[in-house]
Design a protein around this motif. Structure first.
Motif, PDB file in Angstrom:
ATOM      1  N   ALA A   1       2.906   5.685  46.383  1.00 10.36           N
ATOM      2  CA  ALA A   1       3.096   5.522  47.686  1.00 10.36           C
ATOM      3  C   ALA A   1       4.716   6.049  47.974  1.00 10.36           C
ATOM      4  N   VAL A   2       4.825   6.569  49.112  1.00  6.34           N
ATOM      5  CA  VAL A   2       6.176   7.112  49.575  1.00  6.34           C
ATOM      6  C   VAL A   2       6.347   6.290  50.953  1.00  6.34           C
ATOM      7  N   THR A   3       7.297   5.319  50.864  1.00  7.36           N
ATOM      8  CA  THR A   3       7.328   4.462  52.034  1.00  7.36           C
ATOM      9  C   THR A   3       8.461   5.003  52.922  1.00  7.36           C
ATOM     10  N   PHE A   4       8.293   4.986  54.438  1.00  7.34           N
ATOM     11  CA  PHE A   4       9.299   5.450  55.380  1.00  7.34           C
ATOM     12  C   PHE A   4       9.803   4.068  56.201  1.00  7.34           C
ATOM     13  N   ASP A   5      10.916   3.671  56.319  1.00  5.20           N
ATOM     14  CA  ASP A   5      11.548   2.833  57.168  1.00  5.20           C
ATOM     15  C   ASP A   5      11.704   3.558  58.374  1.00  5.20           C
ATOM     16  N   CYS A   6      11.229   2.950  59.496  1.00  2.74           N
ATOM     17  CA  CYS A   6      11.219   3.585  60.788  1.00  2.74           C
ATOM     18  C   CYS A   6      11.324   2.573  62.157  1.00  2.74           C
ATOM     19  N   ALA A   7      11.447   3.145  63.292  1.00  2.00           N
ATOM     20  CA  ALA A   7      11.467   2.102  64.398  1.00  2.00           C
ATOM     21  C   ALA A   7      10.111   2.101  64.844  1.00  2.00           C
ATOM     22  N   ASP A   8       9.238   3.202  64.842  1.00  3.91           N
ATOM     23  CA  ASP A   8       7.846   2.895  65.276  1.00  3.91           C
ATOM     24  C   ASP A   8       6.786   3.355  64.283  1.00  3.91           C
ATOM     25  N   ALA A   9       6.312   2.473  63.620  1.00  2.93           N
ATOM     26  CA  ALA A   9       5.437   2.870  62.324  1.00  2.93           C
ATOM     27  C   ALA A   9       4.247   3.667  62.877  1.00  2.93           C
TER      28      ALA A   9
ATOM     29  N   ASP B   1      -6.385  10.819  47.372  1.00  2.00           N
ATOM     30  CA  ASP B   1      -5.436  10.512  46.250  1.00  2.00           C
ATOM     31  C   ASP B   1      -4.094  10.193  46.548  1.00  2.00           C
ATOM     32  N   ALA B   2      -3.359   9.593  45.651  1.00  2.00           N
ATOM     33  CA  ALA B   2      -1.992   9.080  45.738  1.00  2.00           C
ATOM     34  C   ALA B   2      -1.148  10.569  45.725  1.00  2.00           C
ATOM     35  N   PRO B   3      -0.034  10.470  46.246  1.00  2.00           N
ATOM     36  CA  PRO B   3       0.657   9.375  46.804  1.00  2.00           C
ATOM     37  C   PRO B   3       0.340   9.034  48.223  1.00  2.00           C
ATOM     38  N   HIS B   4       0.205   7.979  48.690  1.00  2.00           N
ATOM     39  CA  HIS B   4      -0.071   7.401  49.845  1.00  2.00           C
ATOM     40  C   HIS B   4       1.353   7.569  50.771  1.00  2.00           C
ATOM     41  N   LEU B   5       1.186   7.502  52.094  1.00  2.00           N
ATOM     42  CA  LEU B   5       2.431   7.212  52.800  1.00  2.00           C
ATOM     43  C   LEU B   5       2.400   5.815  53.525  1.00  2.00           C
ATOM     44  N   VAL B   6       3.417   5.162  53.448  1.00  2.00           N
ATOM     45  CA  VAL B   6       3.573   3.989  54.020  1.00  2.00           C
ATOM     46  C   VAL B   6       4.776   3.852  55.406  1.00  2.00           C
ATOM     47  N   PHE B   7       4.543   3.204  56.394  1.00  2.00           N
ATOM     48  CA  PHE B   7       5.512   3.274  57.421  1.00  2.00           C
ATOM     49  C   PHE B   7       5.541   2.048  57.878  1.00  2.00           C
TER      50      PHE B   7
END
Length: 113
Positions: A7-15, A48-54
């Motif tokens: 997965a690729v993870t994004f830090d954010c204000a509003d997921a 399929d991966a990569p998955h995205l996570v917020f």
């Protein structure tokens, strides 16, 4: 031992809001249960991966990303215009790619196939 990108993870204000942008851009469905605190794409089901996570974080983005996502498109111009229409901001045009930011300022590139 085999290591695979999951997965690729994004830090954010509003997921939820940011995940919806990426879901539309990539034409991949948003996973059920998205909230302002957590959202994902591809974690449930057979995608399929990569998955995205917020993930919601309290601090705002301060500086340029040290890692960014590169997307490839066969219709490069149309892909860039579509991203802008969804809320991306165009930062720079290069020979074979355009650098943009998502609605929360995370840089990404669209590269000509």
């Amino acid at each position: 031992m085999h290591i695979t990108l999951y997965a690729v993870t994004f830090d954010c204000a509003d997921a939820d809001k940011l995940a919806r942008f990426w879901s539309e851009l990539l034409r991949r469905p948003l996973d059920d249960g998205a909230t302002a605190e957590f959202a994902s794409i591809g974690m449930s089901g057979e995608q399929d991966a990569p998955h995205l996570v917020f993930v919601q974080v309290p601090e705002a983005k301060q500086v340029k990303n040290r890692v960014h996502v590169d997307l490839v498109a066969h219709d490069f111009g149309a892909a860039v215009e579509r991203a802008v229409g969804l809320g991306a901001t165009r930062l720079a045009d290069r020979y074979r790619w355009t650098t943009l930011t998502d609605p929360e300022g995370n840089e990404f590139d669209i590269v000509a196939a």
